[in-house]
Scaffold this active site. Structure first.
Site, mmCIF file in Angstrom:
data_model
loop_
_atom_site.group_PDB
_atom_site.id
_atom_site.type_symbol
_atom_site.label_atom_id
_atom_site.label_comp_id
_atom_site.label_asym_id
_atom_site.label_seq_id
_atom_site.Cartn_x
_atom_site.Cartn_y
_atom_site.Cartn_z
ATOM 1 N N THR A 112 31.403 -42.290 -25.995
ATOM 2 C CA THR A 112 32.244 -43.149 -26.832
ATOM 3 C C THR A 112 32.447 -42.522 -28.205
ATOM 4 O O THR A 112 33.560 -42.482 -28.730
ATOM 5 C CB THR A 112 31.626 -44.554 -26.991
ATOM 6 O OG1 THR A 112 31.554 -45.178 -25.720
ATOM 7 C CG2 THR A 112 32.465 -45.415 -27.912
ATOM 8 N N PHE B 78 36.177 -40.305 -19.852
ATOM 9 C CA PHE B 78 37.118 -41.386 -19.556
ATOM 10 C C PHE B 78 37.529 -42.167 -20.796
ATOM 11 O O PHE B 78 38.617 -42.756 -20.846
ATOM 12 C CB PHE B 78 36.512 -42.333 -18.510
ATOM 13 C CG PHE B 78 35.510 -43.323 -19.033
ATOM 14 C CD1 PHE B 78 35.893 -44.607 -19.388
ATOM 15 C CD2 PHE B 78 34.168 -42.988 -19.143
ATOM 16 C CE1 PHE B 78 34.965 -45.531 -19.856
ATOM 17 C CE2 PHE B 78 33.235 -43.898 -19.606
ATOM 18 C CZ PHE B 78 33.633 -45.173 -19.962
ATOM 19 N N LYS B 79 36.688 -42.160 -21.808
ATOM 20 C CA LYS B 79 36.960 -42.976 -22.988
ATOM 21 C C LYS B 79 38.092 -42.422 -23.835
ATOM 22 O O LYS B 79 38.538 -43.089 -24.773
ATOM 23 C CB LYS B 79 35.671 -43.135 -23.807
ATOM 24 C CG LYS B 79 34.618 -43.912 -23.010
ATOM 25 C CD LYS B 79 33.267 -43.969 -23.679
ATOM 26 C CE LYS B 79 32.282 -44.705 -22.770
ATOM 27 N NZ LYS B 79 30.949 -44.821 -23.342
ATOM 28 N N ASP B 80 38.571 -41.221 -23.493
ATOM 29 C CA ASP B 80 39.725 -40.677 -24.203
ATOM 30 C C ASP B 80 40.936 -41.602 -24.073
ATOM 31 O O ASP B 80 41.728 -41.725 -25.004
ATOM 32 C CB ASP B 80 40.088 -39.289 -23.657
ATOM 33 C CG ASP B 80 39.190 -38.197 -24.207
ATOM 34 O OD1 ASP B 80 38.796 -38.296 -25.383
ATOM 35 O OD2 ASP B 80 38.880 -37.243 -23.477
#
Length: 437
Positions: free
Chosen positions: A140, A106-108
């Site tokens: 991250t 999701f951190k993309d």
């Protein structure tokens, strides 16, 4: 838009200052002076819009006063080269799949947006070099490293706890080279995060090099994560399932759920949130007692959530500070659950066997929190599947007694040679290393 510190002792900052500095001078986290609202009509119309159009609407509300519309739209378009689909898993329970980006996490979204925004400011101001410090418990580091890879004027230092990230995650930020340096810290994630925060507060280091952070303490990292909450709502709205929405968020450093709370404050009609914890349950203790007591993190199979002092708790407290009793207001909107490794493993196995859906350990926490919360008949449960299960292949294979396939994107990272610098958790060692660069 101006940005203030959660500690209220630093001067107001512009968006550019907040992004480049990362952390305020009084050690507080930057917050926007106001949270813009989107009209009910705008939100209702999102079901007719693409993810890019939805994200541009949200980005314009936050950043429109500070960045030219064409530039902002280009940053959003370049960030979102992938979708975040909603997938049905169980009766009235859906997964928001956030693992379709370059590093399958999701951190993309936040990392790619921040890289492009910071690159824009560097070019605009003619800055020579900005050094990005990022502490990671897994995803991250890979998202930030790949988001910033090759960006002119930026060097990234990824601090990660030795032996406490999965081998595949480690490959994603230790094999890149170029402007990415991996620092293997003999400690846990909280030690890595403490080193980053101490660096920002050290005058000698800041005189030597321009520092910023790409952790969710940076406003440019966590705010864009609100994009996919709106996109998820739009998808559920098309299905007629968005009326009574309950969102369960696997929570470690609490940047992800904070982005959801921002979306809610902007007008997104979420009925309530659930913060799903592993054994690092500082936030759940706060909900139950009203006291926030950080403690050393505990290693679990949901390693990205192994955080004993979540930075973004300060933002949540600040957001609810407008109420007479912030703790009561927080409890009315957010509930919490904790899960042991054994419970996480049980959930992964049950959902795979009964629903045919493969969860990662973090998504398993989010799913199980919805099950234990017992949704009302008219409610729709949405949990965030934050990373591809193959990033935790050893763990998932052992639980399911299988050999899950590794996607081509991950295989590519595994071909490179690991390069990292080993350091102790002593700030003096970290400072000496940076001063020598």
């Amino acid at each position: 838009m101006k940005y203030y510190s959660t500690n209220k002792q630093a001067p107001l900052a512009t968006l550019e200052d907040a992004v480049v500095k990362g952390l305020a001078g009084d050690k507080g986290l930057y917050m926007p002076e106001s949270i813009p609202s989107l009209s009910e009509g705008t939100i209702n119309d999102m079901k007719n819009r693409s993810f890019h159009e939805i994200a541009c609407t949200v980005a314009q509300a936050f950043f429109g006063d500070d960045i030219e519309p064409e530039t902002l739209h280009e940053i959003v378009k370049d960030t979102l080269s992938f979708d975040t689909p909603v997938v049905e898993v169980d009766d009235n329970i859906y997964s928001l799949e956030l693992f379709h980006g370059p590093t399958l996490a999701f951190k993309d979204v936040g990392a790619r947006f921040m890289a492009r925004l910071l690159g824009y400011f560097i070019k605009k101001e003619g800055l020579k070099q900005v050094n990005v410090l990022v502490a990671t418990s897994g995803d991250t580091g890979s998202a930030v490293a790949n988001g910033f890879l090759g960006v002119p004027g930026i060097h990234v230092y990824v601090l990660y706890p030795k032996g406490k990230v999965s081998p595949i995650q480690e490959c994603q930020f230790t094999t890149l080279g170029q402007n990415i340096t991996a620092l293997e810290i003999d400690g846990n994630f909280d030690d890595c995060q403490a080193l980053v925060k101490s660096a920002f507060m050290n005058t000698e280091l800041n005189n030597h090099m321009k520092l910023t952070s790409a952790n969710s303490i940076n406003v440019a990292r966590f705010l864009p994560q609100s994009f996919y909450y709106f996109n998820a709502y739009a998808q559920l709205d098309r299905m007629g399932k968005a009326g009574e929405l309950v969102v369960s968020v696997p929570s470690g450093n609490f940047g992800n759920i904070t982005a959801g709370l921002f979306a809610h404050r902007m007008g997104l009609p979420v009925k309530r949130f659930i913060a799903a914890n592993n054994r690092n349950d500082v936030f759940l203790d706060y909900l139950e007692t009203g006291k926030y007591t950080p403690r050393p993190s505990i290693a679990t199979i949901a390693n990205a959530m192994d955080v004993g002092d979540p930075s973004n708790f300060a933002r949540i407290q600040d957001m609810f500070g407008i109420y007479g009793d912030p703790h009561k207001a927080i409890c009315e909107l957010i509930s919490g659950y904790r899960f042991t490794d054994e419970e996480i493993a049980f959930t992964i196995k049950r959902v795979y066997n009964e629903c045919g859906y493969l969860l990662d350990p973090h998504g398993a926490c989010g799913y199980q929190a919805l099950i234990q919360n017992t949704l009302d008949k008219e409610e729709t449960g949405l949990f965030l599947e934050t990373a591809h299960p193959a990033k935790f292949k050893g763990t998932v294979d052992k639980i399911l007694d299988t050999d899950i396939e590794i996607p081509a994107k991950l295989k590519a990272f595994m071909q490179g040679k690991k390069q990292s610098v080993e350091l102790s958790k002593d700030f003096a060692d970290f400072k000496a290393y940076l001063l020598a660069q």
